[in-house]
Design a protein around this motif. Structure first.
Motif, PDB file in Angstrom:
ATOM      1  N   LEU A  95       0.822  -1.206   0.000  1.00  0.00           N
ATOM      2  CA  LEU A  95       0.000   0.000   0.000  1.00  0.00           C
ATOM      3  C   LEU A  95       0.854   1.254   0.000  1.00  0.00           C
ATOM      4  O   LEU A  95       0.589   2.203  -0.722  1.00  0.00           O
ATOM      5  N   ASN A 112      -7.821   4.459  -2.808  1.00  0.00           N
ATOM      6  CA  ASN A 112      -8.374   3.225  -3.393  1.00  0.00           C
ATOM      7  C   ASN A 112      -9.897   3.213  -3.312  1.00  0.00           C
ATOM      8  O   ASN A 112     -10.568   2.793  -4.256  1.00  0.00           O
ATOM      9  N   GLN A 124      -1.296  -4.900   2.131  1.00  0.00           N
ATOM     10  CA  GLN A 124      -2.678  -5.345   2.253  1.00  0.00           C
ATOM     11  C   GLN A 124      -2.740  -6.811   1.849  1.00  0.00           C
ATOM     12  O   GLN A 124      -2.181  -7.205   0.836  1.00  0.00           O
ATOM     13  N   TYR A 167      -3.948  -6.128   7.269  1.00  0.00           N
ATOM     14  CA  TYR A 167      -2.786  -5.348   6.837  1.00  0.00           C
ATOM     15  C   TYR A 167      -1.571  -5.836   7.602  1.00  0.00           C
ATOM     16  O   TYR A 167      -1.672  -6.199   8.774  1.00  0.00           O
ATOM     17  N   LYS A 227      -2.943   5.156   5.131  1.00  0.00           N
ATOM     18  CA  LYS A 227      -4.362   5.541   5.233  1.00  0.00           C
ATOM     19  C   LYS A 227      -4.772   6.369   4.027  1.00  0.00           C
ATOM     20  O   LYS A 227      -5.879   6.201   3.496  1.00  0.00           O
ATOM     21  N   LEU A 265      -5.373   4.034   1.189  1.00  0.00           N
ATOM     22  CA  LEU A 265      -6.648   3.335   1.373  1.00  0.00           C
ATOM     23  C   LEU A 265      -7.811   4.233   0.959  1.00  0.00           C
ATOM     24  O   LEU A 265      -8.743   3.786   0.291  1.00  0.00           O
TER      25      LEU A 265
END
Length: 117
Positions: A10, A104, A20, A27, A98, A101
């Motif tokens: 990630l 994504n 991930q 994670y 973060k 994430l």
């Protein structure tokens, strides 16, 4: 560290990486010489606790006890003993992960959102 096929990187810095694992829905955090698995909720709690470390208080406090912060994440066998610079590096790593994430999620919403006609 070579990553097995089920792990997707990630985010990476010079000091660590976050991977991930879709197979186990978790994670893996590589930091300070170790790799620790975290379920999604536990990873977010870890980030919250690391962000809550008062770096300014660590800087201002002249006592030796303020030189380190001990962090024992929920449901983890790992204990982190962090110096001030470790805290800053860990915050950077988790903040970057973060952000990836969130990116994504935004991309997934854009690509797979139902099209209104």
């Amino acid at each position: 560290m070579p990553t097995p096929p089920q792990l997707q990187e990630l985010f990476r810095t010079v000091y660590g990486a976050v991977y991930q694992c879709n197979r186990y829905n978790c994670y893996f955090v590589e930091f300070a010489g170790g790799i620790s698995p975290f379920k999604v909720r536990d990873f977010l709690d870890l980030k919250h606790h690391v962000d809550a470390i008062n770096v300014e208080a660590m800087l201002k406090d002249p006592s030796r006890a303020s030189d380190v912060h001990v962090l024992m994440p929920y449901r983890s066998e790992r204990c982190f003993v962090l110096s001030l610079t470790d805290v800053l590096h860990f915050q950077e790593l988790l903040q970057g992960a973060k952000a990836m994430l969130s990116l994504n999620s935004i991309l997934h919403e854009c690509l797979y959102a139902p099209v209104a006609y």
